[in-house]
Design an enzyme around this catalytic site. Structure first.
Site, PDB file in Angstrom:
ATOM      1  N   ASP A  20      -0.777  -4.659  -3.499  1.00  0.00           N
ATOM      2  CA  ASP A  20      -2.151  -4.164  -3.417  1.00  0.00           C
ATOM      3  C   ASP A  20      -2.288  -2.650  -3.348  1.00  0.00           C
ATOM      4  O   ASP A  20      -2.948  -2.102  -2.458  1.00  0.00           O
ATOM      5  CB  ASP A  20      -2.903  -4.802  -2.246  1.00  0.00           C
ATOM      6  CG  ASP A  20      -4.410  -4.870  -2.555  1.00  0.00           C
ATOM      7  OD1 ASP A  20      -4.752  -5.266  -3.671  1.00  0.00           O
ATOM      8  OD2 ASP A  20      -5.219  -4.527  -1.684  1.00  0.00           O
TER       9      ASP A  20
ATOM     10  N   SER B 268       0.838  -1.197   0.000  1.00  0.00           N
ATOM     11  CA  SER B 268       0.000   0.000   0.000  1.00  0.00           C
ATOM     12  C   SER B 268       0.879   1.256   0.000  1.00  0.00           C
ATOM     13  O   SER B 268       1.645   1.464  -0.937  1.00  0.00           O
ATOM     14  CB  SER B 268      -0.963  -0.042   1.180  1.00  0.00           C
ATOM     15  OG  SER B 268      -2.022   0.851   1.008  1.00  0.00           O
TER      16      SER B 268
ATOM     17  N   HIS C  51      -7.250  -6.410   1.837  1.00  0.00           N
ATOM     18  CA  HIS C  51      -6.230  -5.457   1.387  1.00  0.00           C
ATOM     19  C   HIS C  51      -4.848  -5.776   1.950  1.00  0.00           C
ATOM     20  O   HIS C  51      -3.833  -5.576   1.278  1.00  0.00           O
ATOM     21  CB  HIS C  51      -6.660  -4.038   1.792  1.00  0.00           C
ATOM     22  CG  HIS C  51      -5.660  -2.979   1.501  1.00  0.00           C
ATOM     23  ND1 HIS C  51      -5.108  -2.798   0.256  1.00  0.00           N
ATOM     24  CD2 HIS C  51      -5.098  -2.023   2.304  1.00  0.00           C
ATOM     25  CE1 HIS C  51      -4.246  -1.783   0.291  1.00  0.00           C
ATOM     26  NE2 HIS C  51      -4.228  -1.309   1.519  1.00  0.00           N
TER      27      HIS C  51
END
Length: 376
Positions: free
Chosen positions: A214, A189, A343
């Site tokens: 992700d 991320s 996530h």
């Protein structure tokens, strides 16, 4: 699943911290406790026992309650140390798994916003088994996160985070580490934005591989507009660390309870209120709002311009933006989509993440050919 989809389905956030899971926001309260969930769990357990008592013994399967007690970092990492940055007040907390030699490849992990280095703990432990000591793993808490303390914990600008990455590596392994040692950068991320930025700027010349987990520029930028409202739906405090671990699992913020037990304690701080001890988030994501767009803007171009083998790991079927779609069709990077994870991919599926990273590394590691002996 894409960052945007995670946001509006209540399954993630900029760093995955604001997850409300499939239950929506109905059971989340701003002064949070999951005491009601514990009561419901006990009621469910009693009802299940009543049902089981009426069944033949051959059909009875005993149920074990989940364990939400914290687990220490040393179940996964070999060592933990404070990295002092020269000529500054900055001290970064770092965790390591040592390779068999000082010059073996170095895998460097950068976590997402509002998380900590320990989000990679289980993944690193699996990599250790797969690599059998042939690499060193290094994960650190970036500024404003975990147990790291800096002179400006609120400054989470991408440029500063990238500079921190280089400074931390130099302070930990010597100035020549970024030029002499094969390095595999892995970021989740926000951390993916940091490693891509550092790679595109050539800040770590000896980097041979990069993996971004992700985060996609297009969906991340689209999700920003709803983030502040989304953050208001998550708990602001917990009455115990176990309470917070239970929330993270029940809300599907972290779907793997074993990983949650390691990670969650490091993202909370103790708060005394009227002789009552509570636990609040170490990182206030809302205060980092001025930096959100800067994290993600230009991410695709930076990732694709990195002079290294490139790997993109996504949860579910994320929507690739145009540059990534074209580049993927041209074979300029490797894409892996992992189903049935949230996530925080490396926490939900640490074994699959580790296998994917090791396989990618082995396919792309620098070959050292033997020196040909001159014939007389």
């Amino acid at each position: 699943m894409s960052l945007q989809k995670e946001l509006f389905k209540g399954k993630g956030g900029l760093g995955g911290i604001g997850d409300s899971g499939g239950n929506g926001g109905n059971y989340l309260h701003n002064t949070a406790s999951v005491q009601e969930d514990e009561v419901l769990e006990e009621i469910d357990y009693e009802e299940e026992n009543n049902i089981l008592e009426s069944l033949p013994t051959t059909f009875i399967k005993p149920r074990r309650k989940k364990d939400y007690t914290p687990v220490s970092w040393d179940t996964c990492f070999d060592s933990c140390r404070d990295i002092k940055i020269p000529d500054s007040e900055d001290v970064f907390k770092a965790y390591e798994i040592h390779g068999t030699s000082e010059n073996c490849p170095l895998f460097v992990f950068h976590h997402g916003a509002a998380y900590s280095a320990l989000s990679f703990a289980l993944t690193c432990s699996y990599i250790k088994q797969l690599m059998n000591g042939s690499c060193t793993m290094f994960a650190y808490d970036c500024r404003g996160h975990g147990y790291t303390k800096t002179s400006d914990d609120n400054n989470l600008s991408l440029d500063l985070l990238s500079q921190d990455l280089v400074k931390v590596l130099k302070a930990a392994y010597g100035d020549d580490v970024i030029t002499s040692r094969d390095i595999f950068l892995i970021g989740h991320s926000m951390g993916g934005c940091v490693v891509a930025d550092a790679a595109s700027k050539g800040l770590i010349p000896s980097m041979t591989c990069i993996a971004v987990i992700d985060v996609v520029e297009g969906s991340a930028l689209e999700a920003i507009s709803g983030m502040l409202g989304f953050l208001r739906t998550r708990p602001t405090e917990f009455r115990s660390i176990e309470n917070a671990i239970q929330w993270s699992v029940k809300s599907s913020t972290i779907r793997n309870v074993e990983s949650s037990r390691i990670t969650v304690p490091s993202i909370l701080i103790e708060s005394k209120q009227n002789d009552t001890t509570k636990y609040v988030w170490r990182t206030d994501l809302a205060t980092s709002q001025p930096y959100w767009e800067g994290w993600f803007l230009g991410l695709s171009e930076k990732f694709l311009s990195a002079k290294a083998a490139k790997f993109l790991i996504l949860a579910g079927t994320d929507r690739l933006d145009k540059p990534l779609t074209i580049a993927q069709m041209q074979g300029k990077y490797q894409l892996l989509v992992l189903p049935d994870v949230g996530h925080i991919v490396q926490e939900d599926a640490p074994d699959r993440t580790a296998n994917a990273l090791v396989e990618f590394w082995k396919r792309n590691e620098r070959l050292i050919l033997p020196v040909k002996q001159a014939t007389s």
